[in-house]
Motif scaffolding. Structure first.
Motif, mmCIF file in Angstrom:
data_model
loop_
_atom_site.group_PDB
_atom_site.id
_atom_site.type_symbol
_atom_site.label_atom_id
_atom_site.label_comp_id
_atom_site.label_asym_id
_atom_site.label_seq_id
_atom_site.Cartn_x
_atom_site.Cartn_y
_atom_site.Cartn_z
ATOM 1 N N LEU A 35 9.632 16.054 -18.614
ATOM 2 C CA LEU A 35 10.788 16.321 -17.887
ATOM 3 C C LEU A 35 11.105 15.264 -16.467
ATOM 4 N N LEU A 36 9.901 15.258 -15.761
ATOM 5 C CA LEU A 36 10.220 14.223 -14.476
ATOM 6 C C LEU A 36 10.378 13.127 -14.856
ATOM 7 N N GLU A 37 9.747 12.503 -16.047
ATOM 8 C CA GLU A 37 10.114 11.082 -16.458
ATOM 9 C C GLU A 37 11.333 10.942 -17.069
ATOM 10 N N GLU A 38 12.075 11.815 -17.680
ATOM 11 C CA GLU A 38 13.522 11.838 -18.162
ATOM 12 C C GLU A 38 14.276 12.005 -17.184
ATOM 13 N N ALA A 39 14.024 12.630 -15.944
ATOM 14 C CA ALA A 39 15.001 12.891 -14.862
ATOM 15 C C ALA A 39 15.383 11.510 -14.072
ATOM 16 N N ASN A 40 14.458 10.715 -13.717
ATOM 17 C CA ASN A 40 14.744 9.580 -12.928
ATOM 18 C C ASN A 40 13.285 8.936 -12.424
ATOM 19 N N ASP A 41 13.526 7.552 -12.339
ATOM 20 C CA ASP A 41 12.266 6.780 -11.900
ATOM 21 C C ASP A 41 11.795 7.113 -10.441
ATOM 22 N N PHE A 42 12.744 7.716 -9.590
ATOM 23 C CA PHE A 42 12.580 8.063 -8.027
ATOM 24 C C PHE A 42 12.997 9.225 -7.667
ATOM 25 N N LEU A 43 12.141 9.987 -7.378
ATOM 26 C CA LEU A 43 12.412 11.517 -7.388
ATOM 27 C C LEU A 43 11.900 11.983 -6.083
ATOM 28 N N PHE A 44 12.510 13.081 -5.284
ATOM 29 C CA PHE A 44 12.256 13.843 -4.379
ATOM 30 C C PHE A 44 12.305 15.232 -4.843
ATOM 31 N N LEU A 45 11.200 16.081 -4.289
ATOM 32 C CA LEU A 45 11.193 17.269 -4.462
ATOM 33 C C LEU A 45 10.771 18.189 -3.248
ATOM 34 N N ILE A 46 11.433 19.096 -2.715
ATOM 35 C CA ILE A 46 11.294 19.969 -1.664
ATOM 36 C C ILE A 46 10.949 21.391 -1.956
ATOM 37 N N ARG A 47 9.607 21.914 -1.620
ATOM 38 C CA ARG A 47 9.215 22.937 -1.728
ATOM 39 C C ARG A 47 8.523 23.590 -0.341
ATOM 40 N N PRO A 48 8.396 24.957 -0.209
ATOM 41 C CA PRO A 48 7.659 25.407 0.937
ATOM 42 C C PRO A 48 6.144 25.319 1.021
ATOM 43 N N ARG A 49 5.466 25.467 1.891
ATOM 44 C CA ARG A 49 3.990 25.523 1.973
ATOM 45 C C ARG A 49 3.463 26.504 0.923
ATOM 46 N N ARG A 50 2.421 26.211 0.337
ATOM 47 C CA ARG A 50 1.516 27.008 -0.262
ATOM 48 C C ARG A 50 1.902 27.541 -1.686
ATOM 49 N N PHE A 51 2.655 26.557 -2.233
ATOM 50 C CA PHE A 51 3.260 26.731 -3.418
ATOM 51 C C PHE A 51 2.586 25.673 -4.695
ATOM 52 N N GLY A 52 1.556 24.917 -4.317
ATOM 53 C CA GLY A 52 0.949 24.363 -5.184
ATOM 54 C C GLY A 52 1.116 22.929 -5.234
ATOM 55 N N PHE A 206 8.953 0.108 -0.222
ATOM 56 C CA PHE A 206 8.864 0.985 -1.511
ATOM 57 C C PHE A 206 9.873 0.907 -2.465
ATOM 58 N N LYS A 207 11.053 0.855 -2.127
ATOM 59 C CA LYS A 207 12.206 0.619 -2.964
ATOM 60 C C LYS A 207 12.240 -0.472 -3.954
ATOM 61 N N VAL A 208 11.650 -1.696 -3.600
ATOM 62 C CA VAL A 208 11.643 -2.753 -4.421
ATOM 63 C C VAL A 208 10.435 -3.014 -4.978
ATOM 64 N N MET A 209 9.462 -2.419 -4.657
ATOM 65 C CA MET A 209 7.962 -2.611 -5.144
ATOM 66 C C MET A 209 7.621 -1.643 -6.254
ATOM 67 N N PHE A 210 7.917 -0.265 -6.156
ATOM 68 C CA PHE A 210 7.306 0.583 -7.207
ATOM 69 C C PHE A 210 8.394 1.040 -8.192
ATOM 70 N N SER A 211 7.750 0.782 -9.587
ATOM 71 C CA SER A 211 8.446 1.090 -10.868
ATOM 72 C C SER A 211 8.940 2.577 -10.859
ATOM 73 N N ARG A 212 8.041 3.395 -10.123
ATOM 74 C CA ARG A 212 8.303 4.762 -10.268
ATOM 75 C C ARG A 212 7.668 5.490 -8.784
ATOM 76 N N VAL A 213 8.488 6.366 -8.088
ATOM 77 C CA VAL A 213 8.195 7.116 -6.889
ATOM 78 C C VAL A 213 8.500 8.555 -7.002
ATOM 79 N N PHE A 214 7.593 9.373 -6.648
ATOM 80 C CA PHE A 214 7.693 10.811 -6.246
ATOM 81 C C PHE A 214 7.387 10.946 -5.100
ATOM 82 N N LEU A 215 8.122 11.568 -4.351
ATOM 83 C CA LEU A 215 7.922 12.086 -2.843
ATOM 84 C C LEU A 215 8.226 13.634 -2.684
#
Length: 581
Positions: A35-52, A206-215
């Motif tokens: 699902l992450l691969e289908e969503a986009n090549d460059f992804l941001f995800l925000i979650r609280p602490r202690r959620f794995g 980072f923008k021009v260098m990486f094929s995929r990014v997950f932050l």
């Protein structure tokens, strides 16, 4: 009887490979990789602490890393992705940063030096790991460069020449920038992330260098300030496809507990359903997408593992339902309230006091915002959500009623509010705790209530803003929460309405508790007449009489003597404090 090779409880373990190699229990989240691969090549995800978060991104690293291809069968044996691999399995070279380990520094120069030093160490390890994929001098050349920027450029040129896919994974991408925001203020943060700020410059690479990014991180502030330099990002934080990607569902928790029971680590007669019922009000109730507001809620991972570890070790729940590591998290509130050294601080404190008193706040959730606007009302409220101090409760058109998720987070608010009140007038908590014990075992309740009332009056003499019904409720709630003998349920919904405070005895831990309480707290303005005070008193009588007949109350307070208390304040003065028959 214990069975051999029972999986260990991964409490405090943040690395996927350690979990798997040391035979620790893992809640499978690998089905989200496609699902992450289908969503986009460059992804941001925000979650609280202690959620794995850290376990998840280290799992991603293990899955995509070409250098770990020979370990795929071992690391992913029995997991969903082994039977459903994607084309990117072990197809990338990984640059993995954990920015939580970078010190903030006393000035921009020291900060940039710390950042550069850490990134250089990671990139030197990259050169060692993937040396065999490049020309003979690759590792030596990378290590010879004296800046992380130069190392990145060198790696980029040679990876492109060889046709390798580069994948950037950043854990806690916003950690040290958020520390700067709280310690150094918005202006220092702006210099870091705007114009020629070095952090922004790295993201251009980072923008021009990486094929995929997950932050992944806990705050959207850095994301917004970097967005013009990194405008191909895709924020999936409220995407319904990923609502359950981090945290534990109830079925996850039930399966885990059943595993330990079946393998002799929990008593064979242990009631798992009763354990879940005990944990829900403390650890459950998180929601990260409006699409799932009315669906199953999520548990905080660390707190579930804390509880399970205690059950396995001692055959009973922990005496303290809140892990000491979580108790210190209330400092996040101190940081958020103190952003920018007092600018609009009273407004922020008003929001926190409202939430502490009522358990909720109505807001528009902002998906991102620049640091210079962090103190604006909806932005600040949104920050409370992103830090896990609020969660989605109910949709109201384009607004959301955000609620305090559970008792763990309530304790953080109440700890913060007690510290806040104590700045005006110090109240000794030890006598309060003794008096609460007397309430539970002897039914002697007046000393406790009167002590809080006296403290409220002293606080109001220093802080005029404390006057008001919400502030009165918040003050009482903060000090009622000091006890561990009762579950303090403010504004609990009963068949006949909402009680102000229902003090439920924790009979699981303290079966000898003999007394329970419903407290109706009434407030009239300082200039109110005696007739207005008496009207509030009669209103409290009628409510208490109804609540005492409620089926929920009868069930939860059975086996104890139920006391019906009415407390009426005229301004800061205690006018009525009595028990009704």
């Amino acid at each position: 009887m214990d069975k051999p090779n029972v999986k260990g409880i991964p409490y405090g373990v943040a690395n996927f490979e350690e979990v798997r190699s040391k035979n620790r229990y893992y809640v499978d989240k690998t089905m989200y990789l496609p699902l992450l691969e289908e969503a986009n090549d460059f992804l941001f995800l925000i979650r609280p602490r202690r959620f794995g978060k850290s376990v998840f991104v280290s799992m991603m690293q293990a899955y995509y890393d070409i250098a770990k291809a020979d370990r795929f069968e071992t690391l992913f044996d029995g997991l969903w992705i082994k039977a459903h691999p994607t084309s990117l399995k072990n197809a990338c070279q990984i640059v993995y940063f954990d920015f939580s380990v970078i010190g903030s520094g006393s000035n921009e120069g020291e900060l940039e030096s710390n950042f550069n030093k850490y990134c250089c160490q990671v990139l030197d390890m990259f050169a060692e790991t993937y040396a065999g994929f490049y020309d003979k001098e690759f590792e030596e050349k990378v290590k010879a460069e004296d800046s992380a920027r130069a190392k990145l450029n060198y790696i980029n040129l040679h990876a492109r020449k060889k046709g390798y896919l580069l994948y950037l994974i950043v854990d806690e991408y916003d950690n040290f920038t958020n520390v700067i925001l709280s310690e150094g203020g918005k202006e220092r943060f702006r210099r870091l992330t705007h114009a020629s700020g070095f952090y922004r410059e790295y993201f251009k690479i980072f923008k021009v260098m990486f094929s995929r990014v997950f932050l992944i991180g806990v705050s959207p502030i850095t994301l917004d300030d970097l967005s013009s330099g990194y405008n191909i990002g895709w924020n999936i934080s409220q995407d319904p496809r990923f609502n359950y990607m981090l945290g534990f569902s109830e079925s996850d928790v039930h399966t885990m507990f059943r595993y330990y029971q079946d393998n002799g680590k929990l008593r064979s007669d242990a009631d798992i359903e009763a354990m879940l019922e005990e944990m829900r009000p403390w650890y459950n109730n998180y929601c990260f997408s409006e699409d799932y507001i009315d669906a199953e809620r999520l548990y905080n991972c660390d707190m579930v593992l804390y509880y399970l570890r205690h059950q396995v070790a001692f055959g009973r729940p922990p005496k303290e339902m809140v892990d000491v590591n979580v108790r210190t998290d209330y400092k996040k509130l101190q940081m958020l309230a103190g952003i920018d050294r007092g600018n609009q601080r009273e407004n922020r404190m008003g929001v926190i006091e409202e939430i502490a008193a009522t358990g909720s706040v109505l807001m528009r959730l902002k998906t991102s915002f620049p640091a210079e606007y962090v103190t604006e009302d909806n932005n600040f409220r949104s920050l409370l959500y992103y830090y896990g101090l609020l969660t989605m409760g109910t949709s109201y058109g384009n607004m959301i009623k955000m609620i305090i998720p559970n008792n763990c987070v309530k304790e953080q608010y109440w700890s913060f509010m007690r510290d806040y009140f104590n700045r005006s007038f110090k109240i000794d908590s030890i006598p309060l705790e003794h008096e609460m014990t007397n309430m539970a075992f002897t039914g002697e309740w007046q000393p406790f209530i009167r002590r809080i009332a006296a403290a409220y009056k002293e606080n109001s003499s220093v802080r005029d803003s404390i006057l008001g019904e919400h502030n009165l409720q918040g003050f009482f709630k903060a000090y009622l929460a000091l006890n561990t003998l009762y579950l303090v349920e403010p504004e609990i919904e009963l068949s006949y309405g909402y009680s102000d405070f229902l003090l439920l005895p924790d009979r699981v831990r303290y079966p000898e508790i003999a007394h329970s309480y419903i407290l109706e707290l009434k407030y009239v303005k300082p200039a109110a007449t005696d007739e207005e005070v008496e009207a509030k008193s009669r209103e409290a009588d009628a409510q208490l009489e109804k609540y005492s007949k409620d089926k929920i109350v009868c069930r939860l307070c059975s086996g104890t003597k139920l006391h019906l208390l009415k407390v009426v304040f005229r301004g800061a003065e205690l006018s009525i404090c009595m028990e009704i028959a």
